[in-house]
Design an enzyme around this catalytic site. Structure first.
Site, PDB file in Angstrom:
ATOM      1  N   VAL A  44     -64.877  51.709  21.271  1.00  0.00           N
ATOM      2  CA  VAL A  44     -66.321  51.381  21.722  1.00  0.00           C
ATOM      3  C   VAL A  44     -66.682  51.184  22.944  1.00  0.00           C
ATOM      4  O   VAL A  44     -67.616  51.565  23.540  1.00  0.00           O
ATOM      5  CB  VAL A  44     -66.718  50.413  20.642  1.00  0.00           C
ATOM      6  N   CYS A  45     -65.580  50.422  23.675  1.00  0.00           N
ATOM      7  CA  CYS A  45     -66.019  49.977  25.080  1.00  0.00           C
ATOM      8  C   CYS A  45     -65.990  51.274  25.927  1.00  0.00           C
ATOM      9  O   CYS A  45     -66.799  51.145  26.815  1.00  0.00           O
ATOM     10  CB  CYS A  45     -64.901  48.921  25.382  1.00  0.00           C
ATOM     11  N   HIS A  46     -65.093  52.037  25.774  1.00  0.00           N
ATOM     12  CA  HIS A  46     -64.762  53.329  26.322  1.00  0.00           C
ATOM     13  C   HIS A  46     -66.295  53.911  26.320  1.00  0.00           C
ATOM     14  O   HIS A  46     -66.803  54.491  27.503  1.00  0.00           O
ATOM     15  CB  HIS A  46     -63.698  54.015  26.032  1.00  0.00           C
TER      16      HIS A  46
END
Length: 151
Positions: A44-46
């Protein structure tokens, strides 16, 4: 205690992925998109940081600065930034562990990492908009653009 809209953002100094210290108060005069995220290299951070790189930054006004913050070390941030071509600061809130995330009210004490909190600051360092999502819930970069257009 959470930082609320209308309050001055707590000042801090953290090192970026190159080891360079960055102090929030040194950015007065610029609008700041302050993005807290749980951990580098997570899916998700990516996606979120990729959207900042590909969708927000190319159309952002010159007076907008994006700062991202996680508890990862600056060494992890450097590897991730180089691999993903992130040119904005990835700030390490490693020690004291999560201290800045705690000051903003976006630290998950159980997991030892930040939740997904974004604060948009005006040129005086006042919070003009914020969103806080749980760790697994991504944010929409289109909202950042809309808020910045209104400032």
């Amino acid at each position: 205690m959470a930082v609320e809209v209308g309050e001055r953002a707590p000042d801090f100094e953290l090192r970026d992925q190159h080891g360079v210290p960055l102090r929030l108060s040194d950015l007065r005069g610029s609008k700041v998109v302050l993005v807290f995220y749980p951990l580098a290299f997570s899916p998700v951070c990516h996606g979120e940081l990729g959207a900042i790189r590909d969708e927000l930054l190319p159309s952002a006004p010159a007076d907008v600065r994006v700062l991202t913050v996680s508890v990862d070390s600056m060494f992890s941030h450097r590897v991730w930034a180089d691999a993903e071509r992130f040119t904005f600061p990835l700030l390490s809130d490693f020690w004291p562990h999560g201290g800045v995330a705690q000051a903003y009210g976006v630290f998950d004490d159980v997991r030892g990492q930040a939740v997904r909190g974004t604060f948009i600051l005006d040129g005086e360092g006042v919070v003009r908009w914020k969103i806080v999502n749980e760790i697994g819930s991504p944010r929409d970069v289109a909202e950042y653009r809309k808020v910045l257009e209104e400032l």
